[in-house]
Design a protein around this motif. Structure first.
Motif, PDB file in Angstrom:
ATOM      1  N   LYS A   1      -0.795  -6.202   4.397  1.00 20.99           N
ATOM      2  CA  LYS A   1      -0.810  -7.500   5.075  1.00 20.99           C
ATOM      3  C   LYS A   1      -0.200  -7.354   6.466  1.00 20.99           C
TER       4      LYS A   1
ATOM      5  N   THR B   1      -5.817  -9.525  -3.960  1.00 20.34           N
ATOM      6  CA  THR B   1      -6.427  -8.220  -3.685  1.00 20.34           C
ATOM      7  C   THR B   1      -7.218  -7.733  -4.886  1.00 20.34           C
TER       8      THR B   1
ATOM      9  N   SER C   1     -10.681 -10.313   5.358  1.00 21.68           N
ATOM     10  CA  SER C   1      -9.802 -10.769   6.442  1.00 21.68           C
ATOM     11  C   SER C   1     -10.397 -10.471   7.805  1.00 21.68           C
ATOM     12  N   GLN C   2     -10.999  -9.311   7.927  1.00 25.59           N
ATOM     13  CA  GLN C   2     -11.562  -8.902   9.213  1.00 25.59           C
ATOM     14  C   GLN C   2     -12.766  -9.768   9.579  1.00 25.59           C
TER      15      GLN C   2
ATOM     16  N   THR D   1      -3.963  -3.403  -0.584  1.00 24.41           N
ATOM     17  CA  THR D   1      -4.199  -3.843   0.795  1.00 24.41           C
ATOM     18  C   THR D   1      -2.870  -4.070   1.502  1.00 24.41           C
TER      19      THR D   1
ATOM     20  N   ALA E   1     -13.129 -12.801   8.639  1.00 23.62           N
ATOM     21  CA  ALA E   1     -12.566 -14.110   8.987  1.00 23.62           C
ATOM     22  C   ALA E   1     -12.127 -14.138  10.451  1.00 23.62           C
ATOM     23  N   CYS E   2     -11.551 -13.020  10.933  1.00 22.86           N
ATOM     24  CA  CYS E   2     -11.128 -12.977  12.336  1.00 22.86           C
ATOM     25  C   CYS E   2     -12.330 -13.001  13.273  1.00 22.86           C
TER      26      CYS E   2
END
Length: 419
Positions: free
Chosen positions: A90, A71, A367-368, A88, A370-371
């Motif tokens: 998880k 992070t 992360s978002q 952040t 990546a989704c």
């Protein structure tokens, strides 16, 4: 004689007695002493500010969990998405699929990332997705688009309100230029006028491209709002940028027949043998369940009829960087299940309030993004496809949960997977 809730009556009696107690009164009284828990030196994300906040918070174990080394390396990427940053969170992420979508924009099989802490949720959507895929996929169609902001104006009389509207309807072309000067993507498509006595509500409707667009339409409408206040021949007594007619982040019935965000419908026809194989029930029983719960929804005053759109949308929105609070409005819609003449199950969903985007907001966070990349739906030109996937995901969830209730598996699945 009406029934009395004895527990509630006793609780109220106890409160009545406690109000005579000085200690009880002191608990509810205002407290004006200064707080030792001041951590907000500045809202901006800098390493110095983050360190200051954690020094004030003083919990090293919490710091290790929220501000881990990864992070810290990516910290600057969050600067435009949050204030008073401390770290952040998880979330566990699972995927449901393959989900086959035969849409105008979404074509193919998808593994859909879902972020949730609710056991049995991803398993349920995975089952529904596999059933849809085994049936050849769901047909999905984007029906309409539009994001609204709704200024409200109060006048002394209906006459003044009418005079204001008479001037206003001559200004659309100028309002359009003003609004679109604030954005390279947004387009002002319409303004609807609603008069309620001496109040006037304006519904500004925009096309927002591939962004969810709520901030975009707020900024654009504010420019027009300021112009109206400065140039209207009839001065309102008071006015506000939003008069709560937009339905922003709250359940509302007006968009059930129109649109806010993206309106999508999806359908699938499933052979009886596949209903039996995947759901262990029959099309007839699922249709009966739909009839009973439609009446139950009407009795409870539900807006729209569906089993649990909110489960799919909350998990998808969190995973893919959408505004999770929009689930309050996005989870409104209609589910139908019927038995065809051939004995198959016909199922459809219609969601008129899907607030989704593939650019802007949280869609670019690591992360978002990546989704969204797992879906192949990050970036320009992908938001319509994301909306069709979201609707089809909701259809998968409706099939799975209705099947679980009909087969008597709902409680059993939660008992097994949640423990």
């Amino acid at each position: 004689m009406p029934k009395v809730n004895l527990h509630k009556r006793d609780y109220l009696d106890n409160i009545d007695q406690d109000f005579a107690n000085p200690e009880f009164i002191d608990k509810l009284a205002p407290k004006f002493h200064s707080s030792d828990l001041r951590v907000n030196r500045s809202p901006y994300l800098t390493e110095r500010n983050v360190n200051y906040r954690w020094k004030a918070l003083g919990n090293e174990e919490c710091r290790r969990q929220l501000l881990d080394p990864h992070t810290q390396e990516q910290m600057a990427l969050y600067s435009k998405n949050i204030e008073f940053f401390v770290g952040t969170l998880k979330m566990p992420v699972g995927t449901a699929g393959p989900l086959r979508v035969n849409g105008l924009f979404a074509q193919g099989d998808y593994q859909v990332p879902l972020a949730t802490t609710e056991a049995a949720l991803v398993a349920s959507y995975n089952r529904g997705a596999n059933l849809i895929t085994a049936s050849g996929g769901a047909s999905a169609m984007l029906l309409n688009e539009g994001v609204t902001r709704t200024p409200g104006f109060a006048f002394k009389s209906l006459i003044e309100a009418g005079q204001f509207v008479a001037w206003l309807v001559t200004q659309f072309d100028h309002f359009k230029v003003l609004a679109e000067s604030t954005t390279s993507h947004g387009k002002l498509s319409d303004i609807n006028v609603n008069i309620e006595g001496n109040h006037v509500y304006l519904v500004f409707e925009y096309l927002t491209g591939d962004a969810s667009g709520q901030n975009m339409v707020t900024i654009a409408t504010n420019v027009v709002f300021d112009y109206i206040l400065a140039h209207s021949p009839i001065d309102p007594d008071y006015a506000f940028l939003d008069g709560n007619l937009s339905g922003d982040k709250k359940a509302n019935s007006q968009t059930l027949r129109s649109v806010r965000g993206k309106k999508v419908t999806a359908e699938v026809t499933i052979p009886e043998e596949l209903v039996q194989k995947y759901l262990h029930t029959t099309p007839k029983k699922m249709a009966q369940f739909g009839q009973m719960t439609t009446v139950g929804g009407a009795l409870s005053g539900t807006i729209g009829i569906n089993a649990h759109y909110a489960n799919a949308l909350a998990a998808l929105y969190i995973a893919c960087g959408q505004d999770a609070a929009c689930v309050a409005e996005s989870a409104i819609g209609m589910t139908r299940m019927e038995v065809t003449d051939e004995g198959q199950l016909y199922a459809s969903v219609t969601l008129p309030n899907l607030m989704v985007g593939t650019v802007g907001g949280g869609t670019g966070l690591p992360s978002q993004k990546a989704c969204l990349d797992l879906l192949g739906l990050h970036g320009n030109g992908k938001s319509q496809a994301l909306a069709e996937v979201a609707a089809t995901l909701c259809l998968a969830g409706e099939l799975s949960i209705v099947g679980a209730f009909c087969a008597g598996h709902f409680s059993r699945a939660h008992h097994k997977l949640a423990r």
